[in-house]
Enzyme design. Structure first.
Site, PDB file in Angstrom:
ATOM      1  N   ASN A   9       0.861  -1.181   0.000  1.00 31.58           N
ATOM      2  CA  ASN A   9       0.000   0.000   0.000  1.00 31.58           C
ATOM      3  C   ASN A   9       0.898   1.231   0.000  1.00 31.58           C
ATOM      4  O   ASN A   9       1.528   1.539   0.999  1.00 31.58           O
ATOM      5  CB  ASN A   9      -0.890  -0.050   1.262  1.00 31.58           C
ATOM      6  CG  ASN A   9      -1.717   1.201   1.444  1.00 31.58           C
ATOM      7  OD1 ASN A   9      -1.807   2.051   0.552  1.00 31.58           O
ATOM      8  ND2 ASN A   9      -2.340   1.325   2.613  1.00 31.58           N
ATOM      9  N   TRP A  10       0.927   1.888  -1.151  1.00 26.12           N
ATOM     10  CA  TRP A  10       1.828   3.039  -1.282  1.00 26.12           C
ATOM     11  C   TRP A  10       1.264   4.324  -0.676  1.00 26.12           C
ATOM     12  O   TRP A  10       1.931   5.356  -0.668  1.00 26.12           O
ATOM     13  CB  TRP A  10       2.166   3.275  -2.770  1.00 26.12           C
ATOM     14  CG  TRP A  10       3.072   2.245  -3.370  1.00 26.12           C
ATOM     15  CD1 TRP A  10       3.681   1.199  -2.707  1.00 26.12           C
ATOM     16  CD2 TRP A  10       3.488   2.162  -4.730  1.00 26.12           C
ATOM     17  NE1 TRP A  10       4.442   0.477  -3.584  1.00 26.12           N
ATOM     18  CE2 TRP A  10       4.341   1.047  -4.838  1.00 26.12           C
ATOM     19  CE3 TRP A  10       3.228   2.913  -5.876  1.00 26.12           C
ATOM     20  CZ2 TRP A  10       4.933   0.675  -6.052  1.00 26.12           C
ATOM     21  CZ3 TRP A  10       3.802   2.553  -7.079  1.00 26.12           C
ATOM     22  CH2 TRP A  10       4.650   1.434  -7.154  1.00 26.12           C
ATOM     23  N   LYS A  11       0.016   4.267  -0.259  1.00 29.82           N
ATOM     24  CA  LYS A  11      -0.622   5.441   0.361  1.00 29.82           C
ATOM     25  C   LYS A  11      -0.411   6.686  -0.518  1.00 29.82           C
ATOM     26  O   LYS A  11      -0.374   6.571  -1.737  1.00 29.82           O
ATOM     27  CB  LYS A  11      -0.097   5.626   1.786  1.00 29.82           C
ATOM     28  CG  LYS A  11      -0.217   4.339   2.602  1.00 29.82           C
ATOM     29  CD  LYS A  11       0.004   4.501   4.068  1.00 29.82           C
ATOM     30  CE  LYS A  11      -0.183   3.148   4.750  1.00 29.82           C
ATOM     31  NZ  LYS A  11      -0.069   3.222   6.200  1.00 29.82           N
ATOM     32  N   HIS A  95      -9.541   0.938   4.802  1.00 32.85           N
ATOM     33  CA  HIS A  95      -8.265   1.104   5.512  1.00 32.85           C
ATOM     34  C   HIS A  95      -8.481   2.007   6.733  1.00 32.85           C
ATOM     35  O   HIS A  95      -9.274   2.945   6.684  1.00 32.85           O
ATOM     36  CB  HIS A  95      -7.220   1.706   4.575  1.00 32.85           C
ATOM     37  CG  HIS A  95      -5.844   1.674   5.169  1.00 32.85           C
ATOM     38  ND1 HIS A  95      -5.417   2.622   6.063  1.00 32.85           N
ATOM     39  CD2 HIS A  95      -4.834   0.790   5.025  1.00 32.85           C
ATOM     40  CE1 HIS A  95      -4.175   2.312   6.443  1.00 32.85           C
ATOM     41  NE2 HIS A  95      -3.803   1.210   5.830  1.00 32.85           N
ATOM     42  N   GLU A  97      -6.861   4.363   7.909  1.00 30.25           N
ATOM     43  CA  GLU A  97      -6.657   5.802   7.676  1.00 30.25           C
ATOM     44  C   GLU A  97      -7.911   6.424   7.052  1.00 30.25           C
ATOM     45  O   GLU A  97      -8.215   7.585   7.294  1.00 30.25           O
ATOM     46  CB  GLU A  97      -5.415   6.016   6.793  1.00 30.25           C
ATOM     47  CG  GLU A  97      -4.144   5.822   7.607  1.00 30.25           C
ATOM     48  CD  GLU A  97      -2.955   5.294   6.823  1.00 30.25           C
ATOM     49  OE1 GLU A  97      -2.958   5.364   5.583  1.00 30.25           O
ATOM     50  OE2 GLU A  97      -2.014   4.786   7.465  1.00 30.25           O
ATOM     51  N   GLU A 167      -5.410  -5.377  10.566  1.00 26.04           N
ATOM     52  CA  GLU A 167      -4.427  -4.323  10.793  1.00 26.04           C
ATOM     53  C   GLU A 167      -4.733  -3.603  12.097  1.00 26.04           C
ATOM     54  O   GLU A 167      -5.543  -2.670  12.111  1.00 26.04           O
ATOM     55  CB  GLU A 167      -4.468  -3.317   9.639  1.00 26.04           C
ATOM     56  CG  GLU A 167      -4.167  -3.906   8.286  1.00 26.04           C
ATOM     57  CD  GLU A 167      -3.595  -2.868   7.349  1.00 26.04           C
ATOM     58  OE1 GLU A 167      -2.450  -3.031   6.925  1.00 26.04           O
ATOM     59  OE2 GLU A 167      -4.281  -1.867   7.072  1.00 26.04           O
ATOM     60  N   GLY A 173       2.324   2.025  10.815  1.00 26.24           N
ATOM     61  CA  GLY A 173       3.240   3.154  10.683  1.00 26.24           C
ATOM     62  C   GLY A 173       3.936   3.528  11.983  1.00 26.24           C
ATOM     63  O   GLY A 173       4.563   4.581  12.082  1.00 26.24           O
ATOM     64  N   SER A 213       3.353  -2.338  10.260  1.00 24.80           N
ATOM     65  CA  SER A 213       4.816  -2.365  10.441  1.00 24.80           C
ATOM     66  C   SER A 213       5.455  -3.692  10.029  1.00 24.80           C
ATOM     67  O   SER A 213       6.420  -4.146  10.654  1.00 24.80           O
ATOM     68  CB  SER A 213       5.196  -1.995  11.880  1.00 24.80           C
ATOM     69  OG  SER A 213       4.741  -0.684  12.182  1.00 24.80           O
ATOM     70  N   GLY A 234       2.802  -1.278   4.278  1.00 22.32           N
ATOM     71  CA  GLY A 234       2.827   0.143   3.951  1.00 22.32           C
ATOM     72  C   GLY A 234       4.254   0.598   3.704  1.00 22.32           C
ATOM     73  O   GLY A 234       4.824   0.396   2.624  1.00 22.32           O
ATOM     74  N   GLY A 235       4.865   1.164   4.721  1.00 19.11           N
ATOM     75  CA  GLY A 235       6.201   1.760   4.614  1.00 19.11           C
ATOM     76  C   GLY A 235       7.225   0.898   3.890  1.00 19.11           C
ATOM     77  O   GLY A 235       7.928   1.385   2.999  1.00 19.11           O
TER      78      GLY A 235
HETATM   79  P1  PGA Z   1       2.777   0.101   7.647  1.00 25.42           P
HETATM   80  O1  PGA Z   1       1.307   0.301   7.019  1.00 25.42           O
HETATM   81  O2  PGA Z   1       3.321  -1.161   7.077  1.00 25.42           O
HETATM   82  O3  PGA Z   1       3.535   1.329   7.230  1.00 25.42           O
HETATM   83  O4  PGA Z   1       2.586   0.023   9.127  1.00 25.42           O
HETATM   84  C1  PGA Z   1       0.448  -0.778   6.842  1.00 25.42           C
HETATM   85  C2  PGA Z   1      -0.858  -0.305   6.246  1.00 25.42           C
HETATM   86  O5  PGA Z   1      -1.284   0.817   6.539  1.00 25.42           O
HETATM   87  O6  PGA Z   1      -1.496  -1.025   5.472  1.00 25.42           O
END
Ligand code: PGA
Length: 251
Positions: A9-11, A95, A97, A167, A173, A213, A234-235
């Site tokens: 997930n590149w956000k 998600h 967020e 999640e 994050g 993470s 994500g990251g």
């Molecule tokens: P993260 O994000 O790996 O940066 O914690 C995961 C996600 O939001 O899907």
């Protein structure tokens, strides 16, 4: 058996040149890797160029969200059909967020999910408790509510194809991953919920991936657990090297 599934997930990161470089590197670094389904989820503006770059490759493309209507006067929204048209086969729904910053609720998540699967997209449905909910002992209650409400009205054949992403919000994050035990416990609970709502057969087939993470150093431990079928990253998906390392450890 369930094929391991991993999505990056590149956000809200990357513009075209950077995105194309990342997928070129990713293709090179994952060449010959088999037995795992890999997906990247770039922002809307990148979907066409990334899906063109990945055409005829084993890596699929996902939208990060969609609206539930197919078309209409909904300024700023993107429909499931538009995602398909841009080369997507998958879409992330709900998600944390989106829930946290954009007011998404179980109800809107359910509408989006039904619309996405009806349009033939594979939905990656995100669920997970906040830190406060975990600390007050409400994790299972929250998961039960989210799973039940989000999957309402989904048919059995549709349910089998959905990927559930557990999640925990406190792990996203933050560098703070759930322990393998915490993740396994939640995944087994979610699989039990799916068995109750649909059937044990659907529960056996459905992939439940972990997110929060995930990085090359912790994926192998997570994957060694029976109910963890992959990851939403994500990251660590932003750099081809670390994402490829996660993919290579995933098997
Ligand atoms: P993260 O994000 O790996 O940066 O914690 C995961 C996600 O939001 O899907």
């Amino acid at each position: 058996m369930r094929i391991p599934f991993i999505a990056g997930n590149w956000k809200m990161f990357k513009t075209t040149a950077d995105a194309l470089q990342t997928v070129a590197d990713l293709l090179r670094l994952t060449e010959g890797v088999e037995g795992v389904e890999v997906v990247v989820a770039p922002s809307f503006t990148l979907l066409r160029s990334v899906s063109d770059a990945l055409v005829d490759s084993p890596i699929a493309v996902a939208g990060q969200d969609c609206f539930w209507e197919e078309q209409g006067a909904f300024t700023g929204e993107v429909s499931p059909g538009m995602l398909s048209d841009a080369g997507c086969s998958h879409v992330i729904i709900g998600h944390s967020e989106r829930r946290q910053y954009f007011g998404e609720t179980d109800e809107t998540v359910n509408k989006k999910l039904k619309s996405a699967v009806a349009a033939g997209l594979t939905a990656i449905l995100c669920i997970g408790e906040t830190l406060g909910e975990r600390e007050s002992g409400d994790t299972f209650k929250v998961l039960e509510r989210q799973v039940g409400n989000s999957l309402a009205g989904v048919s059995m054949p549709q349910a089998e194809k959905i990927v559930l992403a557990y999640e925990p919000v406190w792990a996203i994050g933050t560098g703070r991953t759930a322990t393998d035990d915490q993740a396994q416990e939640a995944h087994a609970f979610i699989r039990g919920l799916v068995a109750g709502i649909f059937s044990p057969t659907v529960a056996e087939a459905v992939r439940i991936v972990y997110g929060g993470s995930v990085k090359p150093g912790n994926i192998a431990g997570l994957m060694s657990r029976p109910d963890i079928d992959g990851a939403l990253v994500g990251g660590a998906s932003l750099e081809a090297e670390s994402f490829a390392a996660v993919i290579r450890h995933l098997k």
